[in-house]
Design an enzyme around this catalytic site. Structure first.
Site, PDB file in Angstrom:
ATOM      1  N   LYS A  37       0.847  -1.204   0.000  1.00  0.00           N
ATOM      2  CA  LYS A  37       0.000   0.000   0.000  1.00  0.00           C
ATOM      3  C   LYS A  37       0.881   1.253   0.000  1.00  0.00           C
ATOM      4  O   LYS A  37       2.093   1.165   0.251  1.00  0.00           O
ATOM      5  CB  LYS A  37      -0.894  -0.023   1.240  1.00  0.00           C
ATOM      6  CG  LYS A  37      -0.111  -0.025   2.567  1.00  0.00           C
ATOM      7  CD  LYS A  37      -1.003  -0.279   3.774  1.00  0.00           C
ATOM      8  CE  LYS A  37      -0.183  -0.359   5.051  1.00  0.00           C
ATOM      9  NZ  LYS A  37      -0.995  -0.773   6.213  1.00  0.00           N
ATOM     10  N   ARG A 135     -10.299  -0.864  15.253  1.00  0.00           N
ATOM     11  CA  ARG A 135     -10.405  -0.201  13.955  1.00  0.00           C
ATOM     12  C   ARG A 135     -11.466  -0.932  13.158  1.00  0.00           C
ATOM     13  O   ARG A 135     -12.597  -1.049  13.629  1.00  0.00           O
ATOM     14  CB  ARG A 135      -9.017  -0.188  13.287  1.00  0.00           C
ATOM     15  CG  ARG A 135      -8.830   0.853  12.212  1.00  0.00           C
ATOM     16  CD  ARG A 135      -7.382   0.992  11.755  1.00  0.00           C
ATOM     17  NE  ARG A 135      -6.876  -0.175  11.026  1.00  0.00           N
ATOM     18  CZ  ARG A 135      -5.651  -0.281  10.523  1.00  0.00           C
ATOM     19  NH1 ARG A 135      -4.789   0.711  10.655  1.00  0.00           N
ATOM     20  NH2 ARG A 135      -5.262  -1.364   9.881  1.00  0.00           N
TER      21      ARG A 135
HETATM   22  C1  LIG Z   1      -0.275  -1.732   6.926  1.00  0.00           C
HETATM   23  C2  LIG Z   1      -0.842  -3.028   7.340  1.00  0.00           C
HETATM   24  C3  LIG Z   1      -0.033  -4.172   7.450  1.00  0.00           C
HETATM   25  C4  LIG Z   1       1.478  -4.125   7.363  1.00  0.00           C
HETATM   26  O1  LIG Z   1       2.006  -3.633   8.586  1.00  0.00           O
HETATM   27  P1  LIG Z   1       3.594  -3.534   8.829  1.00  0.00           P
HETATM   28  O2  LIG Z   1       3.699  -3.054  10.237  1.00  0.00           O
HETATM   29  O3  LIG Z   1       4.110  -2.544   7.851  1.00  0.00           O
HETATM   30  O4  LIG Z   1       4.144  -4.885   8.625  1.00  0.00           O
HETATM   31  C5  LIG Z   1      -0.651  -5.386   7.681  1.00  0.00           C
HETATM   32  N1  LIG Z   1      -1.996  -5.458   7.831  1.00  0.00           N
HETATM   33  C6  LIG Z   1      -2.801  -4.385   7.786  1.00  0.00           C
HETATM   34  C7  LIG Z   1      -4.264  -4.534   7.980  1.00  0.00           C
HETATM   35  C8  LIG Z   1      -2.249  -3.123   7.556  1.00  0.00           C
HETATM   36  O5  LIG Z   1      -3.044  -2.042   7.536  1.00  0.00           O
END
Ligand SMILES: *Cc1c(COP(=O)(O)O)cnc(C)c1O
Length: 370
Positions: A37, A135
């Site tokens: 993302k 969330r």
């Molecule tokens: C951004 C995100 C991740 C990745 O998190 P990191 O800390 O960068 O590994 C995984 N799952 C969800 C739902 C996220 O929003």
């Protein structure tokens, strides 16, 4: 790749990203669904997506449908999960591009199903559980009824179930084990009643590195695939490599007389004749204005002085008498025996490495190499 030499650019080592994905694969022994993302945390969505695909990524995760469409348009064939909210009126687009959406509450799931059914098609979805993040998602207690209803919707294929951790980057906090326990209990319950979707996933980077109980069927790391640490308390193990370097050229070096103001507001005034350099990096590039900044020039760490402008910043170069126009300046990365990490900048800015790299503007050319 820009033609001609850019005067500010990012170098992205795609082999480092592939290495990091494989590190997580071998550590967790699970298929990896890299999170790309936000323009792959500033590293470049399409190039990182392609590199991840050839490193064996099983899935790709993004936050928004638009990001998934960009990946599809660039030829990515892996299944893609949009983890954030998508408006039901975009379901036809998601189906057309074969993108899996997240259902975080029943009304949304029903609206998706209605859209898909009106087209005589089926939308792939993963159901989202809020095991403690506060969330998106339904509470674990609501999970069985939620799944039961979704599984009965003719327009939906519920291929997955997932949750997200609030504090996995603080391995000492006990809330992650609590979240894992709540989520696991739900998964067992669904299993027992034949409602368990095929792909259960929970672990972000810190979860993948520090919580084996969170592995389930796949892992969902973001920050770690870029070789950046989830937090100072959750560092990366040996073997991970940072992928990103941020560089610029010195575009001006001149001596200002004593008592000369530098930049907007004259927040810096020379106290003697001083050598002042200019780099074409400003707050529109993601170089913060309200911060103590520093960069590497000639293998030395030098301060950014005066106010950071939109497109340019000034450096105090008295410690680097050899500095000349055209010299390479490092904003993130190594030069000589000096290193500035995204983590160091995050600390100086009172934020985290994530925000530093996500703030790198699209206008900065990315140069990819293996
Ligand atoms: C951004 C995100 C991740 C990745 O998190 P990191 O800390 O960068 O590994 C995984 N799952 C969800 C739902 C996220 O929003």
């Amino acid at each position: 790749m820009p033609s001609g030499s850019p005067s500010i650019w990012l170098e992205v080592n795609l082999a480092a990203i592939q290495n990091n994905i494989r590190q997580i694969q071998s550590l967790t022994r699970r298929p990896v669904m890299p999170v790309i993302k936000a323009n792959a945390y500033g590293h470049g969505l399409v190039e990182v997506g392609k590199a991840a695909a050839s490193a064996g990524a099983a899935w790709m995760c993004v936050a928004r449908l638009d990001e998934a469409v960009v990946l599809r348009s660039s030829g990515i064939q892996q299944p893609i999960l949009v983890m954030g909210y998508t408006s039901p009126d975009r379901v036809p687009e998601a189906i057309y591009h074969q993108v899996t959406l997240t259902v975080h509450e029943l009304s949304v799931g029903l609206a998706y199903a209605a859209q898909a059914q009106s087209q005589g098609k089926i939308l792939g979805v993963h159901a989202k559980v809020d095991s403690g993040m506060g969330r998106l998602g339904v509470f674990p207690e609501e999970g069985p009824a939620f799944l039961k209803t979704l599984l009965r919707c003719p327009g939906l294929h519920v291929g997955g179930l997932f949750t997200h951790f609030a504090r996995a980057d603080e391995p000492g906090a006990n809330t992650t084990s609590w979240q894992i326990e709540r989520f696991s209990r739900l998964v067992r319950e669904l299993e027992a009643s034949g409602l368990r979707p095929g792909l259960v996933h929970a672990a972000n980077s810190a979860g993948s590195l520090y919580f084996p109980g969170a592995y389930f069927d796949m892992v969902r790391p973001g920050i770690a695939i870029y070789g950046l640490e989830p937090s100072p308390e959750a560092p990366l193990p040996e073997g991970f490599r940072q992928a990103l370097t941020w560089k610029a050229q010195l575009v001006s070096v001149k001596e200002l007389p004593a008592g000369h103001g530098v930049s907007y507001g004259y927040r810096y005034i020379t106290t003697r004749p001083e050598r002042i350099g200019v780099i074409p990096a400003g707050y529109a590039d993601g170089f913060r204005r309200q911060a103590e900044n520093f960069v590497l020039v000639g293998g030395k760490r030098v301060p950014v002085i005066g106010t950071v402008c939109m497109d340019q910043s000034m450096l105090q170069l008295d410690d680097v008498p050899s500095a000349r126009i055209g010299d390479e300046v490092v904003l993130i990365g190594a030069q000589g025996d000096q290193v500035i990490r995204a983590e160091d900048i995050g600390r100086a800015w009172g934020t985290i490495n994530y925000e530093v790299v996500c703030g790198l503007a699209n206008r900065i050319p990315r140069i990819y190499h293996y």
